[in-house]
Design a protein around this motif. Structure first.
Motif, PDB file in Angstrom:
ATOM      1  N   ALA A  20      60.731  29.364  56.682  1.00  0.00           N
ATOM      2  CA  ALA A  20      60.561  28.036  55.882  1.00  0.00           C
ATOM      3  C   ALA A  20      59.141  28.365  54.882  1.00  0.00           C
ATOM      4  O   ALA A  20      59.261  27.923  53.680  1.00  0.00           O
ATOM      5  N   ALA A  21      58.245  29.205  55.066  1.00  0.00           N
ATOM      6  CA  ALA A  21      57.154  29.530  54.182  1.00  0.00           C
ATOM      7  C   ALA A  21      57.692  30.418  53.157  1.00  0.00           C
ATOM      8  O   ALA A  21      57.427  30.492  52.038  1.00  0.00           O
ATOM      9  N   ALA A  22      58.770  31.345  53.520  1.00  0.00           N
ATOM     10  CA  ALA A  22      59.469  32.287  52.639  1.00  0.00           C
ATOM     11  C   ALA A  22      59.879  30.992  51.311  1.00  0.00           C
ATOM     12  O   ALA A  22      59.858  31.457  50.212  1.00  0.00           O
ATOM     13  N   SER A  23      60.751  30.216  51.768  1.00  0.00           N
ATOM     14  CA  SER A  23      61.489  29.302  50.880  1.00  0.00           C
ATOM     15  C   SER A  23      60.372  28.572  50.026  1.00  0.00           C
ATOM     16  O   SER A  23      60.596  28.545  48.885  1.00  0.00           O
ATOM     17  N   ALA A  24      59.516  28.153  50.868  1.00  0.00           N
ATOM     18  CA  ALA A  24      58.490  27.385  49.969  1.00  0.00           C
ATOM     19  C   ALA A  24      57.818  28.365  49.112  1.00  0.00           C
ATOM     20  O   ALA A  24      57.660  28.007  47.632  1.00  0.00           O
ATOM     21  N   LEU A  25      57.521  29.563  49.300  1.00  0.00           N
ATOM     22  CA  LEU A  25      56.989  30.608  48.317  1.00  0.00           C
ATOM     23  C   LEU A  25      57.819  30.896  47.185  1.00  0.00           C
ATOM     24  O   LEU A  25      57.533  30.769  46.053  1.00  0.00           O
ATOM     25  N   GLY A  26      59.329  30.859  47.585  1.00  0.00           N
ATOM     26  CA  GLY A  26      60.409  31.088  46.576  1.00  0.00           C
ATOM     27  C   GLY A  26      60.037  29.997  45.623  1.00  0.00           C
ATOM     28  O   GLY A  26      60.218  29.967  44.197  1.00  0.00           O
ATOM     29  N   ARG A  27      60.193  28.733  45.987  1.00  0.00           N
ATOM     30  CA  ARG A  27      59.847  27.439  45.094  1.00  0.00           C
ATOM     31  C   ARG A  27      58.795  27.572  44.207  1.00  0.00           C
ATOM     32  O   ARG A  27      58.651  27.198  43.060  1.00  0.00           O
TER      33      ARG A  27
END
Length: 148
Positions: A20-27
């Motif tokens: 989830a943190a990786a997805s948020a970082l991508g956004r």
């Protein structure tokens, strides 16, 4: 082994949090790129407008056109400054998101180390048990073979 299943659950949760943190970082990175593109578009537009102004000045320009140009350039500069601040904010968000992802990854790595240690300890215990069992079989075979 309830401790192992608890650890597995923790690993699963930590993996989900890291993902989830990786997805948020991508956004956040995508938002930063968009902010950079907007800033570049404004800077490019200002440069183009400056070229057009230079051409118009060479041909001669009325005072009202000059004043309109100055007002427009001032508002364009404000937009550029605003976009630079937005980009700075976006970059700080990316840094925070990156720190969050790294913290989640470290947490997951810690759980993985614990799981590896637990598996290694269980494997050693099993190896010792198998060795004891083998030794007992060999001892019995020797005892039976010697005729006692």
């Amino acid at each position: 082994m309830p401790a192992t299943s608890t650890l597995d659950t923790l690993i699963d949760l930590a993996t989900d949090e890291r993902d989830a943190a990786a997805s948020a970082l991508g956004r956040l990175q995508q938002a930063r790129r968009a902010s950079e593109q907007k800033l570049q578009a404004l800077v490019d537009y200002r440069a183009e407008y400056q070229r057009r102004f230079d051409d118009a000045m060479a041909d001669g320009m009325s005072m009202s056109s000059l004043q309109n140009y100055q007002r427009f350039v001032a508002s364009l500069e404000q937009a550029i400054d605003h976009q630079r601040r937005a980009l700075d904010t976006s970059e700080r968000h990316v840094e925070t998101g990156n720190s969050n992802w790294r913290a989640r990854q470290r947490r997951l790595n810690s759980f993985d180390v614990l799981a590896t240690r637990r598996r290694d300890a269980a494997a050693k215990t099993e190896a010792k048990r198998e060795q004891r069992q083998t030794d007992e079989f060999a001892s019995r075979a020797l005892f039976v073979g010697s005729g006692r």
